[in-house]
Motif scaffolding. Structure first.
Motif, short mmCIF file in Angstrom:
data_model
loop_
_atom_site.label_atom_id
_atom_site.label_comp_id
_atom_site.label_asym_id
_atom_site.label_seq_id
_atom_site.Cartn_x
_atom_site.Cartn_y
_atom_site.Cartn_z
N ALA A 90 46.14 60.50 38.25
CA ALA A 90 45.87 61.84 37.68
C ALA A 90 45.53 61.46 36.13
CB ALA A 90 46.92 62.75 37.56
N THR A 91 44.48 62.04 35.39
CA THR A 91 44.18 61.99 33.93
C THR A 91 44.62 63.48 33.29
OG1 THR A 91 41.91 62.49 34.28
CG2 THR A 91 42.58 60.09 34.53
N THR A 92 44.76 63.42 32.31
CA THR A 92 45.11 64.77 31.76
C THR A 92 44.75 64.76 30.41
OG1 THR A 92 47.28 64.25 31.06
CG2 THR A 92 47.09 65.33 33.25
N ASP A 124 43.44 67.34 46.26
CA ASP A 124 44.28 67.94 45.27
C ASP A 124 43.53 67.96 43.69
OD1 ASP A 124 45.89 68.06 47.50
OD2 ASP A 124 47.04 66.27 47.03
N LYS A 143 51.55 59.63 38.36
CA LYS A 143 50.77 60.46 37.75
C LYS A 143 50.57 59.89 36.10
CE LYS A 143 49.86 65.22 36.06
NZ LYS A 143 50.83 66.67 36.20
N THR A 188 49.07 59.68 32.31
CA THR A 188 48.70 60.67 31.35
C THR A 188 47.70 60.19 30.24
OG1 THR A 188 50.76 60.03 30.04
CG2 THR A 188 51.15 61.88 31.55
N LYS A 248 42.31 69.59 40.35
CA LYS A 248 42.56 70.71 39.68
C LYS A 248 42.06 70.58 38.28
CE LYS A 248 46.55 72.48 41.77
NZ LYS A 248 47.23 72.05 42.68
N THR A 265 44.27 63.45 43.22
CA THR A 265 45.14 62.29 43.99
C THR A 265 43.89 61.64 44.80
OG1 THR A 265 46.99 63.74 44.33
CG2 THR A 265 46.70 61.96 45.91
N THR A 295 41.14 68.91 31.32
CA THR A 295 42.31 68.31 32.03
C THR A 295 41.83 68.04 33.49
OG1 THR A 295 43.76 69.47 30.53
CG2 THR A 295 44.75 68.71 32.45
N ASP A 347 43.42 66.92 37.10
CA ASP A 347 44.63 66.16 38.01
C ASP A 347 43.97 65.95 39.38
OD1 ASP A 347 46.61 66.19 35.97
OD2 ASP A 347 46.75 68.53 36.08
#
Length: 139
Positions: free
Chosen positions: A16-18, A62, A2, A4, A64, A119, A115, A117
């Motif tokens: 994932a990027t947030t 996945d 993951k 960040t 979001k 995969t 945000t 997220d």
């Protein structure tokens, strides 16, 4: 794995990027023209418009998305662009073949966050960088 930070390197098939802060210029818009997951990973597309990396189909799962305080569980479609890089479209008002699952939302205001997220599956040992790209009428 993951991540960040946007444009942080990825070392496996899951990334994932947030927390992408929105600046004031985007807050004047009422809708996004596009919202993409963009990478620097070379890819091709097959006759079914599926993204291929090293001959393998790559998918984004996945997914979001949080825009300000609104949350969405959606899917993304491979996004063909003028470049040969892997990307997935989440919103694209110019693609008549793609209908976003994100509807009835408010554009993130100044100081709010987008945000995302997700995969990415099918990369094998391929490495690269990923980020989020968006454009609204005010940008």
């Amino acid at each position: 794995m993951k991540l960040t930070k946007i444009f942080a390197g990825m070392a496996a098939a899951a990334i994932a990027t947030t927390a992408m802060a929105v600046t004031a210029f985007a807050a004047d818009s009422t809708a996004y023209n596009y919202l993409y997951i963009a990478t620097d990973i070379p890819c091709e597309y097959n006759e079914n418009d599926e993204a291929l990396v090293n001959g393998q189909v790559v998918t984004c799962k996945d997914l979001k998305v949080k825009i300000g305080s609104q949350e969405f569980n959606v899917s993304a479609a491979p996004g063909k662009t003028d470049s040969d890089k892997l990307c997935f479209q989440i919103i694209n008002k110019w693609n008549s073949k793609f209908t976003s699952e994100i509807t009835d939302y408010t554009v993130a205001g100044a100081g709010e966050y987008i945000t995302i997220d997700f995969t990415i599956e099918g990369l094998g040992d391929t490495t690269g960088n990923a980020g989020v790209s968006f454009q609204a009428d005010g940008t």
